[in-house]
Design an enzyme around this catalytic site. Structure first.
Site, PDB file in Angstrom:
ATOM      1  N   GLU A  98      58.142 -19.551 -84.500  1.00 61.18           N
ATOM      2  CA  GLU A  98      57.825 -20.935 -84.169  1.00 61.18           C
ATOM      3  C   GLU A  98      57.856 -21.229 -82.669  1.00 61.18           C
ATOM      4  O   GLU A  98      57.013 -21.962 -82.152  1.00 61.18           O
ATOM      5  CB  GLU A  98      58.751 -21.888 -84.929  1.00 61.18           C
ATOM      6  CG  GLU A  98      58.613 -21.776 -86.456  1.00 61.18           C
ATOM      7  CD  GLU A  98      57.181 -21.972 -86.954  1.00 61.18           C
ATOM      8  OE1 GLU A  98      56.323 -22.428 -86.179  1.00 61.18           O
ATOM      9  OE2 GLU A  98      56.915 -21.661 -88.137  1.00 61.18           O
ATOM     10  N   GLU A 146      48.755 -22.749 -85.427  1.00 58.19           N
ATOM     11  CA  GLU A 146      48.662 -21.958 -86.667  1.00 58.19           C
ATOM     12  C   GLU A 146      47.905 -20.661 -86.435  1.00 58.19           C
ATOM     13  O   GLU A 146      48.230 -19.629 -87.029  1.00 58.19           O
ATOM     14  CB  GLU A 146      48.011 -22.778 -87.792  1.00 58.19           C
ATOM     15  CG  GLU A 146      48.727 -24.093 -88.129  1.00 58.19           C
ATOM     16  CD  GLU A 146      50.236 -23.989 -88.294  1.00 58.19           C
ATOM     17  OE1 GLU A 146      50.712 -22.918 -88.713  1.00 58.19           O
ATOM     18  OE2 GLU A 146      50.934 -24.973 -87.989  1.00 58.19           O
TER      19      GLU A 146
END
Ligand code: BES
Ligand code: ZN
Length: 882
Positions: A339, A317
């Site tokens: 991602e 994150e």
């Protein structure tokens, strides 16, 4: 209230469009929200500075599940002229809000204001409520989850990643609660029971990264050397559980600052555990939200695997704060840039922080999962067309994350780590506060490396699938041929630019080149010459599994590699790769199960965690397929596996050794789980013994967290309807524990029960109010004996499940978990028929993939049944002494 959509609406030109028309672009949002945590509603008002760029009477933006107060919609030009909307239409299907004005709006910046109301929903997206307990009382908190396209469920906005703007947020909330948003608090005014909290204006960012959390929390705090305040917010009284993540976060910010050559860009970073959370975590700018299992670490009750999960999720994150938040994908087609990169970079950080975890070796598991999904005809290219918001959820999958991360690793290893880092840093600098596409990254990399990055990478991101490189050795000439690898065995038509690396007989004698043609021959005489004995020297292709492809060796080369494994000549990742490729080739019926088993036998003295862990999961899958294909050989196959694991199980024993490694702690649990699953009596007995001690004393040292899953699986295996006390006890532990990791561990173990009646009870328990809907997915993997009842259960409860979860990726997990274990064409047809009348755009891809898996299994079963010497091989292997 806004007019409802009518079938003969005037605004057809704006509908069924993948993206908003760009008559005007938002520059700044001044957003006020007032959640009502008791009534589960909210009201809001937004002033949006918009730049009108073309002559228009319309403004079209996103909104969904909101009621917009029609007479609240006003536009004021920069010269202060007011324009009232003559029509306000909310098109629910397209999730757009069309505003029509009586006359054209003046070009230039103006202000659009809208007031609206909404519901704090229970679906874990948009602005939703999550439930927690405080002093024995149930309470609501209000939380946002906007990625990919749910900011529109909280306020009207241009809800596309490229429409970046600044955000000035103000909340009105009960004065005793903690209210957080992306930026630090500017001002807080208490007024009786309510307080108005305003936050500093954010830098320019995408709507999907906006966040708000309102509830009761405690926090722990630290600072980076640059003075960034980092906090972890937890349940009241539980702050100790936040300390590990806090430490990881502070250090990781430093690592990325150096790697990306740019410091973290906001003044603060909050991380918070949310009890109801659909994904694992979400990288909201400056306010990262997590599932409890992905953020909290409890010294006494968390396992080593939990610790690793927390560290990698935090690292992932935080990577997004640069890759995603600062530089954002231009459109969802490039989701993988977010991602894939965050996944890859998280390994870099984890490796720097915990070198003893050998995390890059564990990265091979990411590639394996990518290869597994991408081996289906129903896979999709990394860069995928997105034509409707409902299609975005399904691409948060192993292609975007794992194949994405793997092709990045492949490129890095081709270009070299330093060159790669330098180029990345200039990419971040060039596109900071802006948006980028895949080709933008390739251009920067191409420019700074001088290598043909575009050409190389397009073959990996623009077409689905990957190649298997077949290798034959004839007269010291290595013949290589690439073809599209599909688990179904059908011919694919892709071709790739494959970075090939190989070694002969020693890691000092290596060669690398790009395989561009369908086939090529390479003279490796010189390479072979360097090794001691030519005829027995091994050739390993795809060193350290850095390339995203499989290798199929001819019989002679395979035999040499098997020998090299037994002699321990090969690196860990190479041992991993040979095994994994062989397993995939066997499933694709390109290699016999007998030869896979023979290869597995070469790993009897394996000690590496990652290799063993894959060996274990492959064994479990082989046991499953063998149960369908050759049930008469099952006992011997299990016996062979039990013997195979004795070496390591013996080395590790049951009790943790003082000061032992993280990897040994994880390995012990996995080995014992496997032994229990394969019916190893001694393991079963010891598990029951430890379980009963644990029931009397939850802190007993005989059942540390790393062993619990193994023991739970072992005792559940023996449960049936007339002997269910272990099940009841385990449920009691579930109910009494307030640690989500413990609850998840239990949910993940229940399904190993073999009694269909009890399985049904377990499945129904999953849908009860005792299991949060975010956690149901953990309990869906049931034993082979339970798969039929699970399928019936899914059919019976499907309508309810869709109602609870709505569109979203959690619902797809029900399908993949319940359907994929089957192995007959009849079942595939049955599944297809059931869903034919229940098709929804958000399950389409997963359903096709799951059905394809069933057909692949069916074909594999058939091929195993036709193997002639399998019985002999199995008997021979089972009799071998460990
Ligand atoms: N951006 C995602 C969260 C997300 C996932 C939003 C799916 C919307 C749909 C986040 O960065 C993420 O990737 N989370 C992962 C954990 C990560 C460590 C792989 C997750 O949720 O599983
Ligand atoms: Zn992510």
């Amino acid at each position: 209230m806004a007019e409802k959509e009518t079938t003969n609406s005037k605004y057809q030109q704006f509908k069924r469009q993948p993206r908003l028309p760009k008559f005007a672009l938002p520059k700044r949002y001044d957003l006020k929200l007032k959640p009502d945590l008791t009534a589960c509603k909210f009201s809001g008002a937004v002033d949006i500075s918009v730049d009108v760029v073309s002559d228009t009477k319309f403004l079209v933006l996103n909104a969904a599940d909101l009621s917009v107060r029609a007479n609240s919609v006003h536009f004021t030009s920069s010269s202060n002229k007011a324009f009232d909307a003559v029509a306000v239409e909310l098109c629910e299907e397209d999730e757009i809000l069309v505003l029509e004005f009586a006359e054209s709006l003046p070009i230039g910046v103006g202000n659009l204001s809208i007031a609206f109301d909404g519901t704090l929903n229970d679906r874990m997206k948009g602005f939703y409520r999550s439930v927690y307990e405080h002093n024995g009382e149930k309470k609501n908190m209000a939380v946002t989850q906007f990625e990919p396209a749910d900011a529109r469920r909280c306020f009207p906005c241009w809800d596309e990643p490229a429409c970046k703007a600044t955000f000035k947020i103000t909340l009105e909330v009960p004065s005793e609660l903690v209210a957080l948003s992306n930026m630090p608090i500017l001002e807080e005014k208490v007024n009786g029971n309510l307080k108005t909290v305003s936050y500093q204006e954010s830098p320019i960012m995408s709507t999907y990264l906006v966040a708000v959390v309102v509830g009761l929390f405690d926090y722990v705090e630290d600072q980076t050397p640059d003075g960034v305040v980092v906090r972890v917010y937890c349940k009241v009284g539980m702050v100790d559980q936040g300390k590990f993540a806090l430490d990881v976060a502070v250090k990781t910010l430093g690592i990325y600052k150096e790697y990306f050559a740019l410091p973290y860009s906001l003044p603060k970073l909050d991380m918070i555990a949310i009890p109801d959370f659909a994904a694992g975590a979400m990288e909201n700018y400056g306010l990262v939200t997590y599932r409890e299992t992905a953020l909290l670490y409890d010294d006494k009750h968390s396992a080593a695997a939990n610790k690793q999960r927390v560290a990698t999720v935090v690292a992932h994150e935080l990577a997004h704060q640069w890759f995603g938040n600062l530089v954002t994908m231009e459109w969802w087609t490039h989701l993988w840039l977010n991602e894939g990169f965050a996944t890859w970079v998280s390994y870099l950080a984890a490796d720097a922080l915990f070198p003893e975890w050998q995390i890059w070796t564990q990265f091979t598991d990411e590639s394996t999962e990518g290869l597994r999904l991408d081996g289906l005809s129903e896979s999709h290219p990394i860069e995928v067309d997105i034509n409707h918001a409902a299609e975005i959820d399904e691409i948060f999958d192993s292609i975007s994350y794992r194949k994405g991360a793997s092709v990045i690793r492949m490129l890095q290893s081709y270009l070299g780590a330093e060159c790669f880092q330098r180029a990345l840093a200039s990419y971040i600098k060039k596109y900071a506060c802006s948006n980028a596409k895949t080709e933008d990254l390739w251009s920067v990399l191409e420019e700074s490396s001088g290598e043909p990055v575009n050409k190389l990478m397009n073959s990996w991101t623009k077409q689905k699938g990957y190649p298997v490189v077949s290798a034959k050795l004839k007269d010291q000439i290595l013949e290589l041929e690439q073809s599209h690898f599909l688990l179904s065995g059908s011919p694919g038509d892709g071709q790739w630019v494959v970075p090939v690396t190989l070694c002969c007989g020693s890691y000092d004698s290596r060669k690398s080149f790009l395989l561009q043609a369908k086939s090529e021959a390479h003279d490796i005489k010189e390479l072979l010459g360097a090794s001691v004995s030519k005829s027995s020297s091994w050739v390993k292709i795809n060193l350290d599994q850095a390339g995203f492809y499989r290798v199929k060796y001819d019989d002679d080369l395979s035999a040499r590699l098997r020998h090299a494994i037994e002699k321990k000549y090969l690196s860990t990742m190479d041992r991993y790769g040979i095994l994994d490729d062989s397993y995939a080739l066997s499933m694709a019926c390109q290699q016999s199960l007998a030869s896979l088993l023979a290869l597995m036998g070469a790993y009897k003295e394996e000690i590496d965690y990652t290799v063993l862990s894959n060996l274990i999961s492959i064994s479990a899958k082989v046991v499953r397929v063998a149960a369908d294909a050759v049930p008469h050989l099952l006992d011997n196959i299990k016996l062979f596996f039990i013997n195979l694991f004795q070496y390591s199980a013996g080395r590790l024993g049951w009790d943790p050794k003082p000061g032992e490694s993280h990897l040994d702690a994880m390995l012990r649990g996995e080995l014992l789980t496997a032994l229990a699953l394969f019916g190893h009596e001694e393991t079963q007995k010891e598990a029951s013994r430890r379980f009963s001690i644990f029931l009397d004393d939850r802190d007993t040292p005989v059942l540390p967290p790393d062993l619990r899953r193994a023991v739970y699986v072992a005792v559940m295996q023996k449960v049936n309807k007339s002997n269910r006390s272990c099940y009841d006890s385990l449920l009691r532990v579930y109910r009494e524990s307030d640690l989500s990791q413990e609850k998840t561990r239990i949910l993940g173990s229940l399904g190993s029960c073999q009694d269909p009646e009890v399985i049904l009870e377990i499945l129904n328990f999953l849908l009860s109010s005792e299991v949060r809907s975010q956690d149901v997915v953990h309990g869906l993997g049931v034993s082979r004996e339970g798969r039929e009842i699970a399928w019936k259960w899914l059919k019976d409860n499907w309508d309810q499940i869709v109602k609870t979860y709505g569109a979203g990726f959690l619902v797809t997990r029900f399908i993949s978990a319940v359907v994929s274990p089957f192995s007959s064409c009849e079942k595939a047809a049955e599944v297809e028929e059931f869903f034919a009348s229940r098709m929804k755009p958000f399950i389409a891809r997963t359903l096709k993939q799951s059905i394809e898996r069933v057909l692949i299994n069916a074909k594999w079963v058939h091929s195993i049944q036709n193997e002639e010497n399998l019985e002999d091989v199995v008997t021979e292997l089972a009799c071998r002494k460990s």
